[in-house]
Motif scaffolding. Structure first.
Motif, short mmCIF file in Angstrom:
data_model
loop_
_atom_site.label_atom_id
_atom_site.label_comp_id
_atom_site.label_asym_id
_atom_site.label_seq_id
_atom_site.Cartn_x
_atom_site.Cartn_y
_atom_site.Cartn_z
N CYS A 43 0.82 -1.21 0.00
CA CYS A 43 0.00 0.00 0.00
C CYS A 43 0.85 1.25 0.00
CB CYS A 43 -0.88 0.05 1.26
SG CYS A 43 -2.35 -0.90 1.11
N SER A 215 -4.99 2.63 9.91
CA SER A 215 -6.33 2.61 9.28
C SER A 215 -6.31 1.92 7.94
CB SER A 215 -6.94 4.00 9.17
OG SER A 215 -6.12 4.85 8.43
N LYS A 216 -5.54 0.85 7.85
CA LYS A 216 -5.53 0.07 6.62
C LYS A 216 -6.03 -1.35 6.87
CE LYS A 216 -1.97 2.36 4.03
NZ LYS A 216 -1.43 3.44 4.80
N GLN A 265 -24.45 -3.09 4.82
CA GLN A 265 -24.55 -2.93 3.38
C GLN A 265 -25.14 -4.15 2.72
OE1 GLN A 265 -21.33 -1.24 1.50
NE2 GLN A 265 -20.77 0.06 3.22
N ASN A 267 -23.93 -6.76 1.82
CA ASN A 267 -23.11 -7.34 0.74
C ASN A 267 -22.62 -8.69 1.19
OD1 ASN A 267 -23.42 -5.04 -0.59
ND2 ASN A 267 -21.41 -4.21 -0.09
N ARG A 271 -17.97 -10.47 -0.05
CA ARG A 271 -17.09 -10.06 1.02
C ARG A 271 -16.79 -11.22 1.94
NH1 ARG A 271 -16.66 -4.99 2.93
NH2 ARG A 271 -14.95 -5.10 1.47
N LYS A 417 -11.26 -10.08 -7.11
CA LYS A 417 -12.33 -10.86 -6.53
C LYS A 417 -12.32 -12.31 -7.02
CE LYS A 417 -15.02 -7.83 -4.17
NZ LYS A 417 -14.05 -7.03 -3.48
N ARG B 54 -7.03 1.93 -3.39
CA ARG B 54 -6.29 0.68 -3.14
C ARG B 54 -5.30 0.86 -2.02
NH1 ARG B 54 -5.11 -0.25 -9.06
NH2 ARG B 54 -7.17 -0.90 -9.76
N HIS B 56 -5.86 2.61 0.57
CA HIS B 56 -6.64 2.99 1.75
C HIS B 56 -6.49 4.46 2.08
CE1 HIS B 56 -7.63 -1.14 3.05
NE2 HIS B 56 -6.51 -1.42 2.45
N LYS B 57 -6.39 5.31 1.04
CA LYS B 57 -6.17 6.72 1.35
C LYS B 57 -7.41 7.56 1.09
CE LYS B 57 -1.29 7.67 1.10
NZ LYS B 57 -0.82 6.54 1.83
N ARG B 100 -16.45 -3.32 -8.68
CA ARG B 100 -15.41 -4.31 -8.42
C ARG B 100 -14.46 -3.82 -7.35
NH1 ARG B 100 -12.68 -5.19 -13.65
NH2 ARG B 100 -11.21 -3.64 -12.88
N SER B 103 -16.65 -1.84 -3.68
CA SER B 103 -18.01 -2.27 -3.38
C SER B 103 -18.41 -1.92 -1.96
CB SER B 103 -18.16 -3.76 -3.60
OG SER B 103 -17.22 -4.45 -2.84
N ASP B 104 -17.42 -1.61 -1.10
CA ASP B 104 -17.81 -1.22 0.25
C ASP B 104 -18.28 0.23 0.31
OD1 ASP B 104 -14.45 -0.72 1.53
OD2 ASP B 104 -15.24 -0.74 -0.50
N ASP B 105 -17.92 1.03 -0.71
CA ASP B 105 -18.37 2.42 -0.71
C ASP B 105 -19.71 2.58 -1.39
OD1 ASP B 105 -15.05 3.76 -1.26
OD2 ASP B 105 -16.15 3.31 0.58
N VAL B 106 -20.06 1.59 -2.22
CA VAL B 106 -21.31 1.69 -2.98
C VAL B 106 -22.38 0.91 -2.23
CG1 VAL B 106 -22.40 1.13 -5.16
CG2 VAL B 106 -20.02 1.83 -5.13
N SER B 109 -24.41 -3.12 -3.39
CA SER B 109 -23.65 -3.42 -4.61
C SER B 109 -24.09 -4.73 -5.23
CB SER B 109 -22.15 -3.45 -4.31
OG SER B 109 -21.87 -4.45 -3.40
N ASP B 110 -24.58 -5.68 -4.42
CA ASP B 110 -25.04 -6.94 -5.02
C ASP B 110 -26.19 -6.72 -5.97
OD1 ASP B 110 -24.59 -9.11 -2.15
OD2 ASP B 110 -23.26 -8.50 -3.76
#
Lengths: 583, 177
Positions: A43, A215-216, A265, A267, A271, A417, B54, B56-57, B100, B103-106, B109-110
Motif C-alpha cells: 500500500c 487505518s488500513k 450494506q 453485501n 465479502r 475478486k 487501493r 486505503h487513502k 469491483r 463495493s464497500d463504498d457503494v 452493490s449486489d
C-alpha cells in the motif's frame, strides 16, 4: 531496546528508508504476520524482499549475504531468543526490528539500544520480568571511580602512608566482596529469567493492530491475524484461557466491526465474513466425514482407546449412545443436510460432559466468502502448517514457504475478486494424510511399546518407515508427541502422568545419521501466569554444556535440536541427570 | 479497441473522493489535482481515485446515477422505448470498475450488479436486433443515437465482418448479371 509505538518508531522509519528485508520463520503465525506486513508495504510503495529462514545458521548466512544492500531488516518470529549481535555478527550499520512470539527475549537484545529493536507492548514487557540493567551488566562507572580513588590515595604519599595503605587494602577487599555478591545476584537473576521458555502473543495479531493504527485494516487482514492466533492454539503453544482472552479482548472488537459493516450494506456475496462461534474441536470435520474426524481426534481416541481391538466397537457404541447413525457419521460432512449437521453438532456438545471429553467444543472463527464452503480457522491453520512442513518430493523449505504464502494470498485475493480456495483445499487433503500418518504412528508406538519410561522422562524413537517423511518440522513432530503422550498416559492408567516426553526422529538425506529430538512438557502443566512454560529447552542447553555430545541447536524453538546418532546414549543419560535435579 | 481499452479510456472521467490525508496541489500531465484536505470532497480522475482507494487513502463517492432506483428507472425507459435511451457517459465501464474495486463504498452493490447487467443485456439485445434489421434491409446507412463506446466495440467486429460478406455477395450478384 523495546519499541512500544509500532507506528512511529517502526513503520514510519521503514517507510522513509523505502527498502526492507523481511526474514520469516517457518511457522503459520509468521506466514500470517508476513502477509499482513507485505500488504502494508504494498500500500505504501515500500520495496521489500522476503526470505524464509529455518534456523540460526541460515539466518546468519542470509544476513551476511544481504547486509551490504539492506540496512533495515525485519525478523518475524525469529531472532529474539539469543543475542543477535553475538550470534550473527552483522556489520555495524544494520538495524534489526524483531517481532517475535518466542519468550524470553535475550537480555543482550533487550538492552542493546541502537541496533536491535524489539516490538512489544507495555503488558508484555511487564510480563517478561526483565531484571534491571545494572544488575546484569557491571556498571563500569563504579569501577573507574574506585580506581580513581585508589590512585588519588596513592598520590598522597604523606606520613599517613601506612594508614592509607590499610584503608586501601580494606577498600579493595570490600570491593571484591561486593563484586562477588553482585555476581551471585546476577547469576540468580539470569537463572530465574532464562529458566522457562514460552510463547506469547501472536505476531500476526501485532501486525494486524499496526495495520489498524494505520487505518488500513480489512477483513482479509483480520483473517490472517485470526489464523495466526488459532495456529498457536492448535499447536498447544498457548493455553485455553489465553486463547479465549485474546479472542475476546483483542479480536472480538474487530470481528464485530467488520461484520457490522458487512451487515449494514447487505453485501453478503463477495465479502469475506468472519464469525465467531462454538465449533467442534474435531480436526477437519467439515471437509471429512464425522467418523474419520473422530478417529483422528486426540481426546476421542484416548477416551475410547481406539488402538485396542475393542476400540472400534467402543466407537460404535459411543456413536449409538449419542444417537447418531453410522451412515450419517461416515458420510462426508458437507453432504449432510443442514438440519442433520446442526443436530449432530448439538448432540456432541450436550453429551461431551457425560463422556468426560475435554474440549469437544471451542470458540473459533469461521470465514465464509461467496458461495463456497466456509472454513474454520483451526482447519486453515492446520492446512497451512502441514503445507509448510511436509516437504513434497524435491521441494525445499523455501518453496514450501512461498507456496503457503500464495495459498493465503489466493484465498484472500480481493483485487480481482477471484478468491480461490483450491489451494487451501489441497492443503486440507494433505493435512488429512498427515493426520492419518500421525494416528498410525501413535498406534504403532503404543501397541508395540516403543515408549521407554527412563526415570525422569519418557523417550520414544520413531521407527523408519514411509510415514517418516511427514515428521520433519516442529509442528508435525509436536502434534505427534502431544497425541502420543496423551495416549500413553491413558494406556498406562495414569502411571506416568507427570513426565515430559522426548521424541527422537531419525533424519535422512543431508542429515543421515542424525536425530531430530523434540521434548514436550507433561500434560496439563500451565503456569500461574497462564503460559505454557517449558523448561525442556533449558534442560537441553545444560546437557550440551555439561557433556560433549555433537548437537546442533539450530532451531529458533529451543525444544527442538539435532543430535548425532552415536551420541544419543550419552545425551539421554545426561538429560536424565539434569531432569532429575529439576524434578 | 476492446473492452479493456474502453475501461482504460473510462478512467479519465472525474469522480468525487473523500481523502483521509492532507496534501498540496499535485501537478499531473492531464491537469492539476488538489489540494487535498482530509474529509473534504475532492474531484479527481477515476484512475487516481482507484489508486488512492487501493492504498486505503480515500473513500470514493459513487456518481448519482449508481443507485438502485436510478438504474431501475434507466432499465424501465430502456425496455419501454424502442430506440436507445440516453445513459451517462461510460456507464458500463464505470459501473463495473466501481462495483469491483470499491463495493464497500457503494450501497447495495449486489443488487446493483444484477441491475447493471440487466441494463447491458437489454441494450445489447437492441443492438443485435437493429443490426440484423439493418443487414436484412440492405440499406447503406444507418443512424443510431445514444450509443456508448462499449456497445460500439461490442458490435464492431461482427458488424464489419457481416457487412463485408454482404458486400461480397452483392458484388458477386452484380457481376454475374
Amino acid at each position: 531496546m523495546f519499541i512500544q509505538e509500532f507506528r512511529s518508531q517502526f513503520y514510519e522509519i521503514i517507510k522513509q528508508k523505502k527498502h526492507a528485508l523481511v526474514l520469516v520463520n517457518l511457522d503459520v503465525d509468521a506466514v500470517c504476520a508476513c502477509k499482513i506486513l507485505l500488504y502494508l508495504f504494498e500500500c505504501d510503495h515500500v520495496k521489500f524482499s522476503v526470505l524464509p529462514v529455518s534456523g540460526w545458521k541460515e539466518l546468519r548466512d542470509t544476513v551476511e549475504a544481504h547486509s551490504d544492500q539492506n540496512k533495515m531488516m525485519v525478523l518475524i518470529n525469529c531472532g529474539g531468543t539469543r543475542s543477535l549481535i553475538d550470534t550473527i555478527t552483522p556489520p555495524d550499520d544494520v538495524v534489526f526490528f524483531i517481532i517475535d512470539s518466542h519468550r524470553p527475549f535475550d537480555l543482550d537484545n533487550v538492552f542493546d539500544d541502537e541496533r536491535v529493536k524489539i516490538l512489544a507492548k507495555r503488558e508484555e514487557i511487564d510480563d517478561l520480568n526483565c531484571p534491571p540493567m545494572n544488575e546484569i551488566y557491571y556498571p563500569s562507572d563504579d569501577e573507574s571511580e574506585e580506581d580513581g580513588n585508589s590512585s588519588d590515595s596513592a598520590v598522597e604519599r604523606s606520613p599517613t602512608k601506612k594508614r592509607n595503605r590499610m584503608a586501601d587494602i580494606e577498600q579493595r577487599v570490600a570491593k571484591k566482596q561486593r563484586r562477588a555478591r553482585w555476581n551471585k545476584q546476577r547469576g540468580d537473576h539470569l537463572w530465574n529469567y532464562y529458566e522457562n521458555s514460552w510463547y506469547s502473543v501472536s505476531s500476526a495479531l501485532c501486525m494486524f493492530e499496526l495495520a489498524h493504527d494505520l487505518s488500513k485494516s480489512t477483513a482479509e487482514l483480520l483473517w490472517c491475524a485470526v489464523v495466526g492466533v488459532t495456529s498457536q492454539y492448535v499447536d498447544g503453544l498457548i493455553t485455553d484461557e489465553r486463547y479465549i482472552s485474546t479472542c475476546v479482548d483483542r479480536l472480538r472488537v474487530h470481528v464485530k466491526r467488520f461484520n457490522h459493516l458487512a451487515d449494514s450494506q447487505k453485501n453478503l456475496v463477495d465479502r469475506l465474513r468472519i464469525s465467531f462461534d462454538k465449533e467442534l474441536a474435531l480436526p477437519l470435520y467439515r471437509h471429512w466425514s464425522l467418523y474419520s474426524s473422530m478417529e483422528h481426534d486426540p481426546s476421542i481416541v484416548c477416551r475410547l482407546r481406539l488402538w485396542t481391538q475393542k476400540g472400534a466397537r467402543d466407537m460404535h457404541h459411543f456413536l449409538a449412545d449419542l444417537g447418531l447413525t453410522l451412515g450419517d457419521c461416515q458420510q462426508l460432512f458437507s453432504a449432510l443436510s443442514s438440519e442433520q449437521r446442526k443436530d449432530v453438532v448439538a448432540r456432541l456438545q450436550t453429551n461431551s460432559d457425560k463422556y468426560k471429553l475435554t474440549s469437544t467444543v471451542f470458540g473459533s472463527f469461521i470465514a465464509s466468502a461467496g458461495y463456497c464452503n466456509s472454513f474454520n480457522a483451526a482447519d486453515f491453520a492446520r492446512a497451512l502448517g502441514v503445507q509448510l512442513e511436509v516437504a513434497c518430493t524435491g521441494e525445499s523449505a523455501e518453496s514450501n514457504f512461498f507456496s503457503a504464502l500464495s495459498t493465503m494470498s489466493a484465498f484472500l485475493d480481493t483485487r480481482q475478486k477471484r478468491r480461490n480456495p483450491k489451494l487451501v483445499q489441497c492443503g486440507i487433503e494433505t493435512c488429512k494424510t498427515f493426520l492419518e500418518a500421525v494416528v498410525r504412528e501413535v498406534y504403532v508406538a503404543i501397541n508395540q511399546n516403543h515408549v521407554l519410561p527412563t526415570g525422569a522422562f519418557l523417550l520414544v524413537y520413531m521407527s523408519q518407515g514411509p510415514d517418516l517423511r511427514f515428521f520433519t518440522g516442529r509442528h508435525s513432530i509436536a502434534s505427534f508427541a502431544r497425541f502420543l503422550l496423551r495416549a500413553f498416559v491413558t494406556a498406562s492408567a495414569n502411571k506416568f502422568n507427570g513426565r515430559p516426553l522426548v521424541v527422537a526422529v531419525p533424519l535422512s538425506g543431508a542429515y543421515d545419521g542424525w536425530y531430530e529430538v523434540l521434548g514436550i512438557m507433561p500434560l496439563n502443566t500451565a503456569d500461574m501466569d497462564g503460559h505454557n512454560k517449558s523448561f525442556i529447552g533449558r534442560a537441553f542447553d545444560r546437557v550440551c554444556d555439561r557433556s560433549s555430545v555433537r548437537v546442533e541447536r539450530d532451531h529458533f524453538d529451543s525444544c527442538l535440536i539435532r543430535l548425532k546418532a552415536e551420541d544419543r546414549g550419552r545425551f539421554f543419560n545426561a538429560l536424565q541427570a539434569v531432569l532429575e535435579t529439576v524434578a | 479497441m476492446n473492452a479493456l481499452e474502453c475501461e482504460f479510456l473510462a478512467e479519465n472521467v472525474l469522480l468525487d473522493i473523500v481523502p483521509n490525508f492532507t496534501d498540496d496541489v499535485v501537478h499531473l500531465i492531464c491537469g492539476d489535482v488538489g489540494p487535498f484536505e482530509a474529509s473534504m470532497v475532492a474531484r479527481v480522475p477515476a484512475w487516481l481515485a482507484l489508486y488512492l482507494k487501493r492504498r486505503h487513502k480515500c473513500r470514493i463517492v459513487p456518481p448519482d446515477w449508481l443507485t438502485v432506483n436510478g438504474i431501475q428507472e434507466m432499465i424501465n425507459t430502456e425496455t419501454t422505448q424502442e430506440p436507445f435511451s440516453g445513459v451517462p457517459a461510460h456507464f458500463m465501464e464505470l459501473a463495473h470498475l466501481l462495483l469491483r474495486e470499491c463495493s464497500d463504498d457503494v450501497p447495495d452493490s449486489d443488487q446493483l450488479k444484477t441491475l447493471v447487467h440487466d441494463m447491458w443485456d437489454s441494450r445489447v439485445a437492441k443492438m443485435r436486433t437493429s443490426t440484423v434489421k439493418f443487414l436484412q434491409s440492405g440499406e447503406q446507412r444507418a443512424e443510431l443515437n445514444n450509443l456508448t463506446q462499449m456497445e460500439i466495440t461490442y458490435a464492431r467486429t461482427s458488424l464489419r465482418a457481416a457487412t463485408n460478406h454482404v458486400n461480397v455477395l452483392q458484388a458477386n450478384a452484380r457481376d454475374s448479371r
